[in-house]
Design a protein around this motif. Structure first.
Motif, PDB file in Angstrom:
ATOM      1  N   ALA A   1       0.874  -1.176   0.000  1.00 33.36           N
ATOM      2  CA  ALA A   1       0.000   0.000   0.000  1.00 33.36           C
ATOM      3  C   ALA A   1       0.905   1.217   0.000  1.00 33.36           C
ATOM      4  O   ALA A   1       1.681   1.427   0.926  1.00 33.36           O
ATOM      5  CB  ALA A   1      -0.903  -0.015   1.232  1.00 33.36           C
ATOM      6  N   ASP A   2       0.813   1.965  -1.106  1.00 33.05           N
ATOM      7  CA  ASP A   2       1.689   3.115  -1.264  1.00 33.05           C
ATOM      8  C   ASP A   2       0.820   4.301  -1.645  1.00 33.05           C
ATOM      9  O   ASP A   2       0.361   4.398  -2.785  1.00 33.05           O
ATOM     10  CB  ASP A   2       2.724   2.801  -2.358  1.00 33.05           C
ATOM     11  N   GLY A   3       0.561   5.165  -0.697  1.00 31.02           N
ATOM     12  CA  GLY A   3      -0.359   6.265  -0.950  1.00 31.02           C
ATOM     13  C   GLY A   3      -1.716   5.699  -1.283  1.00 31.02           C
ATOM     14  O   GLY A   3      -2.255   4.871  -0.562  1.00 31.02           O
ATOM     15  N   GLY A   4      -2.284   6.092  -2.416  1.00 30.42           N
ATOM     16  CA  GLY A   4      -3.595   5.586  -2.806  1.00 30.42           C
ATOM     17  C   GLY A   4      -3.518   4.321  -3.631  1.00 30.42           C
ATOM     18  O   GLY A   4      -4.560   3.796  -4.056  1.00 30.42           O
ATOM     19  N   ARG A   5      -2.327   3.807  -3.901  1.00 30.67           N
ATOM     20  CA  ARG A   5      -2.175   2.606  -4.745  1.00 30.67           C
ATOM     21  C   ARG A   5      -2.016   1.381  -3.856  1.00 30.67           C
ATOM     22  O   ARG A   5      -1.085   1.302  -3.070  1.00 30.67           O
ATOM     23  CB  ARG A   5      -0.952   2.728  -5.647  1.00 30.67           C
ATOM     24  N   VAL A   6      -2.934   0.453  -4.014  1.00 28.62           N
ATOM     25  CA  VAL A   6      -2.922  -0.749  -3.183  1.00 28.62           C
ATOM     26  C   VAL A   6      -2.852  -1.972  -4.091  1.00 28.62           C
ATOM     27  O   VAL A   6      -3.586  -2.056  -5.081  1.00 28.62           O
ATOM     28  CB  VAL A   6      -4.190  -0.803  -2.307  1.00 28.62           C
ATOM     29  N   VAL A   7      -1.951  -2.888  -3.792  1.00 22.81           N
ATOM     30  CA  VAL A   7      -1.836  -4.131  -4.552  1.00 22.81           C
ATOM     31  C   VAL A   7      -2.283  -5.279  -3.649  1.00 22.81           C
ATOM     32  O   VAL A   7      -1.842  -5.377  -2.496  1.00 22.81           O
ATOM     33  CB  VAL A   7      -0.400  -4.356  -5.066  1.00 22.81           C
ATOM     34  N   VAL A   8      -3.203  -6.095  -4.173  1.00 21.77           N
ATOM     35  CA  VAL A   8      -3.805  -7.170  -3.372  1.00 21.77           C
ATOM     36  C   VAL A   8      -3.573  -8.513  -4.052  1.00 21.77           C
ATOM     37  O   VAL A   8      -3.743  -8.641  -5.269  1.00 21.77           O
ATOM     38  CB  VAL A   8      -5.330  -6.939  -3.229  1.00 21.77           C
ATOM     39  N   ASP A   9      -3.164  -9.503  -3.266  1.00 26.66           N
ATOM     40  CA  ASP A   9      -3.083 -10.889  -3.747  1.00 26.66           C
ATOM     41  C   ASP A   9      -4.390 -11.583  -3.399  1.00 26.66           C
ATOM     42  O   ASP A   9      -4.793 -11.583  -2.236  1.00 26.66           O
ATOM     43  CB  ASP A   9      -1.962 -11.644  -3.024  1.00 26.66           C
ATOM     44  N   THR A  10      -5.033 -12.185  -4.391  1.00 24.29           N
ATOM     45  CA  THR A  10      -6.352 -12.778  -4.163  1.00 24.29           C
ATOM     46  C   THR A  10      -6.360 -14.228  -4.629  1.00 24.29           C
ATOM     47  O   THR A  10      -5.686 -14.575  -5.594  1.00 24.29           O
ATOM     48  CB  THR A  10      -7.437 -11.990  -4.937  1.00 24.29           C
ATOM     49  N   VAL A  11      -7.137 -15.053  -3.955  1.00 25.34           N
ATOM     50  CA  VAL A  11      -7.310 -16.459  -4.333  1.00 25.34           C
ATOM     51  C   VAL A  11      -8.805 -16.766  -4.316  1.00 25.34           C
ATOM     52  O   VAL A  11      -9.523 -16.329  -3.421  1.00 25.34           O
ATOM     53  CB  VAL A  11      -6.589 -17.393  -3.337  1.00 25.34           C
ATOM     54  N   ALA A  12      -9.266 -17.507  -5.318  1.00 25.12           N
ATOM     55  CA  ALA A  12     -10.643 -18.002  -5.297  1.00 25.12           C
ATOM     56  C   ALA A  12     -10.581 -19.522  -5.251  1.00 25.12           C
ATOM     57  O   ALA A  12      -9.895 -20.142  -6.068  1.00 25.12           O
ATOM     58  CB  ALA A  12     -11.408 -17.540  -6.542  1.00 25.12           C
ATOM     59  N   ALA A  13     -11.276 -20.109  -4.291  1.00 23.61           N
ATOM     60  CA  ALA A  13     -11.225 -21.564  -4.135  1.00 23.61           C
ATOM     61  C   ALA A  13     -12.622 -22.117  -3.916  1.00 23.61           C
ATOM     62  O   ALA A  13     -13.531 -21.422  -3.455  1.00 23.61           O
ATOM     63  CB  ALA A  13     -10.325 -21.935  -2.958  1.00 23.61           C
ATOM     64  N   GLN A  14     -12.759 -23.373  -4.264  1.00 26.12           N
ATOM     65  CA  GLN A  14     -14.032 -24.085  -4.082  1.00 26.12           C
ATOM     66  C   GLN A  14     -13.655 -25.404  -3.418  1.00 26.12           C
ATOM     67  O   GLN A  14     -13.091 -26.282  -4.076  1.00 26.12           O
ATOM     68  CB  GLN A  14     -14.670 -24.298  -5.453  1.00 26.12           C
ATOM     69  N   GLY A  15     -13.924 -25.494  -2.116  1.00 28.41           N
ATOM     70  CA  GLY A  15     -13.443 -26.661  -1.390  1.00 28.41           C
ATOM     71  C   GLY A  15     -11.928 -26.735  -1.498  1.00 28.41           C
ATOM     72  O   GLY A  15     -11.232 -25.755  -1.244  1.00 28.41           O
ATOM     73  N   GLU A  16     -11.411 -27.902  -1.911  1.00 30.14           N
ATOM     74  CA  GLU A  16      -9.961 -28.088  -2.028  1.00 30.14           C
ATOM     75  C   GLU A  16      -9.417 -27.587  -3.364  1.00 30.14           C
ATOM     76  O   GLU A  16      -8.217 -27.627  -3.601  1.00 30.14           O
ATOM     77  CB  GLU A  16      -9.620 -29.585  -1.886  1.00 30.14           C
ATOM     78  N   THR A  17     -10.313 -27.168  -4.257  1.00 30.31           N
ATOM     79  CA  THR A  17      -9.898 -26.784  -5.605  1.00 30.31           C
ATOM     80  C   THR A  17      -9.644 -25.281  -5.690  1.00 30.31           C
ATOM     81  O   THR A  17     -10.522 -24.487  -5.367  1.00 30.31           O
ATOM     82  CB  THR A  17     -10.995 -27.146  -6.628  1.00 30.31           C
ATOM     83  N   THR A  18      -8.445 -24.920  -6.127  1.00 29.80           N
ATOM     84  CA  THR A  18      -8.146 -23.515  -6.367  1.00 29.80           C
ATOM     85  C   THR A  18      -8.622 -23.160  -7.772  1.00 29.80           C
ATOM     86  O   THR A  18      -8.225 -23.791  -8.745  1.00 29.80           O
ATOM     87  CB  THR A  18      -6.633 -23.255  -6.253  1.00 29.80           C
ATOM     88  N   LEU A  19      -9.503 -22.175  -7.877  1.00 22.28           N
ATOM     89  CA  LEU A  19     -10.015 -21.765  -9.186  1.00 22.28           C
ATOM     90  C   LEU A  19      -9.150 -20.678  -9.799  1.00 22.28           C
ATOM     91  O   LEU A  19      -8.838 -20.695 -10.984  1.00 22.28           O
ATOM     92  CB  LEU A  19     -11.452 -21.251  -9.068  1.00 22.28           C
ATOM     93  N   ILE A  20      -8.816 -19.699  -8.984  1.00 23.29           N
ATOM     94  CA  ILE A  20      -8.025 -18.550  -9.438  1.00 23.29           C
ATOM     95  C   ILE A  20      -6.849 -18.418  -8.485  1.00 23.29           C
ATOM     96  O   ILE A  20      -7.033 -18.348  -7.270  1.00 23.29           O
ATOM     97  CB  ILE A  20      -8.859 -17.245  -9.383  1.00 23.29           C
ATOM     98  N   LYS A  21      -5.648 -18.395  -9.063  1.00 21.59           N
ATOM     99  CA  LYS A  21      -4.481 -18.188  -8.198  1.00 21.59           C
ATOM    100  C   LYS A  21      -3.598 -17.103  -8.797  1.00 21.59           C
ATOM    101  O   LYS A  21      -3.781 -16.681  -9.944  1.00 21.59           O
ATOM    102  CB  LYS A  21      -3.715 -19.487  -7.997  1.00 21.59           C
ATOM    103  N   ASN A  22      -2.621 -16.688  -8.005  1.00 27.52           N
ATOM    104  CA  ASN A  22      -1.718 -15.607  -8.425  1.00 27.52           C
ATOM    105  C   ASN A  22      -2.491 -14.405  -8.958  1.00 27.52           C
ATOM    106  O   ASN A  22      -2.087 -13.776  -9.921  1.00 27.52           O
ATOM    107  CB  ASN A  22      -0.730 -16.092  -9.491  1.00 27.52           C
TER     108      ASN A  22
END
Lengths: 146, 129
Positions: free
Chosen positions: B101-122
């Motif tokens: 988080a630098d001033g108004g610029r924020v970088v977020v790492d996000t993951v979407a998962a369904q049970g044990e299955t990762t749908l979206i990574k990195n």
């Protein structure tokens, strides 16, 4: 058989998409997005938009029609039946609002083989009727068993 | 809202119903039968009709936009890798951590998962807040 890479650098002419209120509503409903700026023109204008505004990922709606001709181009020789969508990126600038006419052009950035898979990377560039940049997309399509 | 590195993004939990892939197909224009035709999906070796990867990415965008109260101008960049196959009628959980988080610029790492299955990574989102 080595992967055919002749299409790297090839560009496809732009396709134009007209953004409409009902389509934005349909997309926002499918995603369960509830901000009234996507549904109500008064709320959108009060928030500083020209008209009902699209959620950022609506970019797939106006830019996908420009990617299809590239994927299906015989020169690209992409085996569509074995394709999976492996990665996607967007960068956003000017918001897309109802009434906008967004033109998207596509370019093949790279075709590479890795671990027996073909990685096809396309870039889309979307501009609105005023020439303002709306979104830039990077589409990574993976073909198994090349 | 002031965000700092290490802060958690509010968790998003969604259970797409049986007909969600059909509604997303209509909304997006992607009518690939693996998403909307259970018999076709099984015939090509899938467990059943599967969710659109770009739908899951849309949920990741939604979870990040929540940091800006849903303001569609906040998300400036989102880059994801699609991995496991998502299916209807199972809960998807989207979680995220602020990377910088630098001033108004924020970088977020996000993951979407369904049970044990990762749908979206990195998934890396950049927001202007």
């Amino acid at each position: 058989m080595p992967l055919k890479t002749d299409a790297v650098g090839k560009e496809w002419p732009g396709t134009t998409y007209q953004v409409g209120r009902e389509k934005i509503k349909e997309y926002a409903n499918a995603l369960g997005i509830e901000n009234p700026v996507h549904f109500d023109v008064e709320a959108a204008r009060a928030a500083g938009f020209r008209d009902v505004v699209a959620p950022p990922m609506f970019a797939v709606v106006y830019s996908s029609p420009a990617v299809a001709p590239a994927i299906l181009d015989p020169e690209v020789e992409l085996n569509f039946a074995a394709m999976v969508h492996g990665g996607q990126a967007f960068e956003w600038d000017e918001p897309a609002c109802s009434g906008d006419e967004i033109t998207t052009a596509t370019k093949c950035l790279s075709i590479e083989e890795k671990d027996g898979k073909g990685f096809y990377v396309f870039e889309t560039n979307s501009v609105n009727q005023d020439g303002a940049q709306v979104a830039r997309g990077t589409w990574t399509l993976i073909v198994r068993g090349v | 809202m002031t965000l700092n590195a290490g802060d958690q993004v509010p968790e998003l939990r969604v259970t797409p119903d049986k007909y969600l892939p059909h509604r997303y197909a209509g909304a997006s224009g992607d009518f690939n039968p693996i998403h909307i035709d259970d018999e076709f999906a099984k015939a090509v070796g899938l467990p059943r009709n599967i969710l659109h990867g770009l739908y899951s990415m849309g949920l990741v965008a939604k979870a990040n936009a929540a940091l800006a109260d849903g303001d569609p101008r906040a998300l400036k960049r989102l880059s994801v890798q699609m991995r496991g196959m998502g299916v209807p009628e199972q809960e998807i959980v989207v979680t995220g951590t602020v990377k910088s988080a630098d001033g108004g610029r924020v970088v977020v790492d996000t993951v979407a998962a369904q049970g044990e299955t990762t749908l979206i990574k990195n998934a890396e989102a950049e927001l202007a807040l």
